[in-house]
Enzyme design. Structure first.
Site, PDB file in Angstrom:
ATOM      1  N   ARG A  91      38.824  57.786  99.705  1.00 26.29           N
ATOM      2  CA  ARG A  91      38.597  58.071  98.300  1.00 26.29           C
ATOM      3  C   ARG A  91      40.149  58.099  97.798  1.00 26.29           C
ATOM      4  O   ARG A  91      40.392  57.566  96.549  1.00 26.29           O
ATOM      5  CB  ARG A  91      38.078  59.412  97.994  1.00 26.29           C
ATOM      6  CG  ARG A  91      37.753  59.682  96.588  1.00 26.29           C
ATOM      7  CD  ARG A  91      36.774  60.751  96.324  1.00 26.29           C
ATOM      8  NE  ARG A  91      37.291  61.965  96.846  1.00 26.29           N
ATOM      9  CZ  ARG A  91      36.612  63.184  96.788  1.00 26.29           C
ATOM     10  NH1 ARG A  91      35.374  63.092  96.214  1.00 26.29           N
ATOM     11  NH2 ARG A  91      36.962  64.197  97.411  1.00 26.29           N
ATOM     12  N   ARG A 113      56.902  51.450  86.347  1.00 26.84           N
ATOM     13  CA  ARG A 113      57.821  50.549  87.050  1.00 26.84           C
ATOM     14  C   ARG A 113      59.297  51.198  87.381  1.00 26.84           C
ATOM     15  O   ARG A 113      60.055  50.414  88.208  1.00 26.84           O
ATOM     16  CB  ARG A 113      57.961  49.052  86.211  1.00 26.84           C
ATOM     17  CG  ARG A 113      56.793  48.431  86.044  1.00 26.84           C
ATOM     18  CD  ARG A 113      56.881  47.226  85.222  1.00 26.84           C
ATOM     19  NE  ARG A 113      57.159  47.563  83.852  1.00 26.84           N
ATOM     20  CZ  ARG A 113      57.361  46.832  82.808  1.00 26.84           C
ATOM     21  NH1 ARG A 113      57.048  45.344  82.969  1.00 26.84           N
ATOM     22  NH2 ARG A 113      57.486  47.101  81.663  1.00 26.84           N
ATOM     23  N   LYS A 115      41.052  60.920  91.691  1.00 27.45           N
ATOM     24  CA  LYS A 115      41.250  62.313  91.581  1.00 27.45           C
ATOM     25  C   LYS A 115      42.720  62.476  91.207  1.00 27.45           C
ATOM     26  O   LYS A 115      43.750  62.256  92.121  1.00 27.45           O
ATOM     27  CB  LYS A 115      41.164  62.912  93.160  1.00 27.45           C
ATOM     28  CG  LYS A 115      39.527  63.270  93.184  1.00 27.45           C
ATOM     29  CD  LYS A 115      39.349  64.124  94.523  1.00 27.45           C
ATOM     30  CE  LYS A 115      39.468  65.450  94.632  1.00 27.45           C
ATOM     31  NZ  LYS A 115      39.195  66.134  93.814  1.00 27.45           N
ATOM     32  N   GLU A 136      29.118  68.148  85.412  1.00 23.10           N
ATOM     33  CA  GLU A 136      29.728  68.935  86.645  1.00 23.10           C
ATOM     34  C   GLU A 136      30.408  70.001  86.389  1.00 23.10           C
ATOM     35  O   GLU A 136      30.504  70.468  85.137  1.00 23.10           O
ATOM     36  CB  GLU A 136      30.563  67.863  87.523  1.00 23.10           C
ATOM     37  CG  GLU A 136      31.666  67.449  86.873  1.00 23.10           C
ATOM     38  CD  GLU A 136      32.655  66.201  87.555  1.00 23.10           C
ATOM     39  OE1 GLU A 136      32.053  65.857  88.562  1.00 23.10           O
ATOM     40  OE2 GLU A 136      33.572  65.754  87.062  1.00 23.10           O
TER      41      GLU A 136
END
Length: 288
Positions: A50, A103, A149, A182
């Site tokens: 993940r 960049r 995340k 959630e």
């Protein structure tokens, strides 16, 4: 405490990153929360998958391989003499200028911390948490993929602040369509008539502990449905619990002034909690 930064270990007091690091300036980076139990790192491969998927999604080149990351995490635990730990690997965009352009950051930076960790909510695992629904809406997937995340957790923090102000132990997000999403740091499960219901992950994090809870439910022969829910489903639930790496499996017995069930952690929740304790002791990557 010894902290890993780009291949070297530093004492906590000397562990520093540049103020020009884009993780600090803009939250431009990704992280994971991982647990170790009795000398084994739980579901490390899943967490690293993940972590690297999060990095790929935001076009962040990780400067070390998964194998090297695994070795660094194990070494961090060993350096700190930890067998039961919360581990935080971080990949930041790295040092750049004051502009947004990634960049301008030639190389990403890797930081790994590990600390002793016990029961996050203490005696609330027996009593149950108080949760409050919050006015802050969960970031929509079209704005920021929920399975990245990222280091920018301001959305979660705003929900936690509101929960704190309202006297809740945890916040419950709704999404921009008005469905249960959630918690501020965990996935949510509702139990009604012996069936577990949880929101789909299209707009919510595919939590590792959530996945374990679903595996446990299947092994116990409990029916699970993934579907959208509203306030009614929360308030009329027989049981509610949340799952997360830090929180593990934690019961909720009060939401917005409504007592959930009989006000105590219910039988299915307790089964899941007990089975989770068994699972984490059986598997994991050894800290050797």
């Amino acid at each position: 405490m010894q902290i890993y930064i780009d291949g070297k270990f530093y004492p906590k007091e000397e562990a520093k990153v540049s103020v020009f690091d884009h993780g600090f300036l803009y939250g431009d980076g990704v992280f994971e929360g991982i647990r170790a139990y009795s000398g084994r790192i739980f579901r490390l491969e899943d967490h690293l998958d993940r972590l690297y998927d999060s990095a790929k999604t935001i076009d962040l080149a990780v400067p070390i391989s998964k194998e090297e990351m695994t070795a660094a995490i194990i070494e961090t635990c060993k350096k700190n003499n930890l067998t039961n730990a919360y581990i935080r690997p971080i990949i930041s965009r790295g040092v750049g200028d004051l502009g947004l352009d990634p960049r301008k950051c030639p190389k990403a930076s890797v930081v790994i911390m590990a600390v002793e960790w016990g029961a996050m909510y203490g005696d609330l695992y027996e009593k149950g948490l108080k949760a409050v629904t919050v006015s802050v809406r969960r970031n929509p997937a079209e704005a920021l993929p929920p399975n990245v995340k990222s280091l920018n957790y301001l959305n979660n923090i705003l929900a936690k602040i509101e929960a704190n102000c309202k006297g809740g132990d945890e916040a419950i997000f709704f999404d921009t369509n008005g469905y249960v999403s959630e918690g501020s740091g965990d996935n949510i499960f509702v139990i009604k008539n012996g069936v577990i219901i949880t929101p789909p992950t299209l707009n919510n994090l595919r939590g590792i502990t959530r996945m374990v809870a679903l595996e446990i439910a299947t092994s116990l022969g409990i029916t699970v449905h993934e579907r959208n829910m509203g306030y009614y489903d929360l308030y009329c639930a027989d049981e509610v619990f949340v799952t997360g790496t830090a929180a593990e499996v934690a019961p909720i017995t009060w939401i917005d002034g409504r007592t959930i069930g009989n006000g105590k952690p219910g039988p299915i929740t307790r089964q899941c909690m007990e089975q989770f304790k068994i699972v984490v002791q059986k598997e994991g990557t050894p800290i050797v």
